[in-house]
Design a protein around this motif. Structure first.
Motif: not given
Length: 414
Positions: A337-357, A359-365
């Motif tokens: 069941i397609l509940t939501h759809k957005e086109e032309d957006v930036l995405m990354m895996p949930l595993e790449a999201v970290f949090a502290k206080d 604040i959501s952040f990512a480790y970027v090379k």
């Protein structure tokens, strides 16, 4: 000597190569996994299994008039296999007719008894009325005799003549009374005969109705189609040995295979996302190559407990927009069941999201170094999350926490 030196030199080089290969391999094995931020179409889907069923089906019922004869529970004695294709008038099954047979036998005995009473009443009536008619004839004979005697008593004393006249008058009164009594007894006998005859007729009619009911215990299809079993109040399919009642007389159904839907149940978390008119892709476990489009037509407002579980589930009905000759009621479905759809957006895996206080952040090379960047998140599904701000397309992010960066500060959004 020179040869020995050369041999030592070659050995040293080999050892250096092996050592480099070992440490390089170990380093690669322990290196954190990375991926790139991508731009594309975001899809949020709820995937739940269900069961195919027809939205329109004709029920095949057992005897619906059994309640008139105090028959409330009827056992299914025979039933064709589910999925059997039958023609109009084709055999479907047979019900246990022992109870109706017993009632027919009882009615036959009652009929014999009623017919015997009718014959006895007929004989009694004939004898009684015959006696009454004979008495009337005797009185008529007496009147005729007295009248002849009176006509011949012209020269008899007046007292004798008067006595004959009195006798004639009395006999005529008796005759009138006898005729009235005869009429009453005849009407009474007729009423009694009608009563007994009515009882015989009622029993005959009951026997006829019971025999017609008995015929209904052999079930035939009123239409051509494919037989499917139906479920009772507890959710179990009716089969040989199951019982039907006047309130639930159906033993099977003939579904319309051109009007199909998928019935499924969603948990309390996903039901918030599911609305009417949402598009669905329906797959079938029996035919993995078949996928049909559908649409959500009904979402239950009240949850229910599935048997053997305390978890609340909400029923969802999905109408299939297409048909396929291989699809049959009862098949297991997989519903995306397609509940939501957005086109032309930036995405990354949930595993790449970290949090502290908070604040959501990512480790970027960043070149040969690693940067901790604050990110603004959007909608997520079970695999990826939309990045509203903080990253760019094709930037490399880490799926696991790199070592030695606990004290590194987070680059905040501007």
């Amino acid at each position: 000597m020179n040869k020995k030196k050369i041999a030592y030199a070659i050995g040293a080089v080999v050892l250096l190569i092996l050592a480099y290969s070992f440490f390089n391999t170990t380093s690669e094995e322990n290196a954190p996994i990375t991926t790139n931020v991508v731009k594309g179409v975001f899809l949020d889907e709820v995937i739940i299994s269900g069961e195919a069923q027809s939205t329109s089906s004709k029920k095949i019922n057992g005897p619906i008039n059994a309640r008139r004869f105090n028959i409330y529970q009827i056992k299914i004695q025979d039933l064709v296999a589910e999925g059997t294709v039958v023609k109009k008038g084709g055999y479907i099954g047979k019900l246990d007719a022992s109870e109706v047979n017993g009632k027919i036998n009882d009615a036959m005995l009652n009929l014999e008894s009623a017919q015997s009473r009718y014959t006895q009443k007929q004989l009694d009536t004939t004898l009684t009325l015959k006696e009454e008619r004979n008495k009337i004839k005797d009185l008529l004979f007496n009147i005729e005799k007295d009248e002849i005697e009176l006509s011949q008593s012209t020269y008899e004393p007046p007292a004798t003549i008067k006595q004959l006249e009195i006798n004639i008058e009395k006999t005529k009164r008796d005759l009138k009374e006898k005729k009235e009594n005869y009429s009453i007894k005849k009407r009474k006998a007729t009423a009694e005969m009608v009563q007994v005859a009515t009882e015989v007729s009622k029993i005959k009619k009951r026997i006829e109705e019971l025999k017609n009911l008995q015929k209904e215990f052999t079930i035939h299809s009123e239409e051509a189609g494919m037989v499917t079993y139906i479920k009772d109040w507890s959710g179990n399919k009716k089969k040989v040995g199951s019982t039907i009642s006047p309130w639930e007389p159906a033993i099977a159904s003939l579904p319309d295979l051109t009007q199909m839907e998928s019935k499924t149940y969603s948990n309390e978390v996903d039901i918030r996302k599911i609305k009417k008119e949402l598009p669905v892709v329906v797959g079938f476990d029996a035919f993995p190559e078949i996928e049909l489009s559908g649409i959500v037509t009904n979402v239950a407002n009240v949850g229910e407990n599935k048997q053997g579980s305390d978890v609340k589930l909400f029923q969802v009905l999905i109408k299939l927009n297409e048909t396929n000759e291989n699809i049959r009621p009862g098949m297991t479905t997989s519903n995306k069941i397609l509940t939501h759809k957005e086109e032309d957006v930036l995405m990354m895996p949930l595993e790449a999201v970290f949090a502290k206080d908070s604040i959501s952040f990512a480790y970027v090379k960043s070149g040969y170094s690693i940067e901790k960047k604050q990110i603004e998140l959007g909608t997520s599904n079970n695999e990826v999350v939309i990045i509203k701000n903080g990253l760019k397309e094709n930037e490399t992010v880490f799926l696991s926490k790199p070592e030695g960066l606990d004290d590194k500060s987070i680059t905040l959004l501007k």
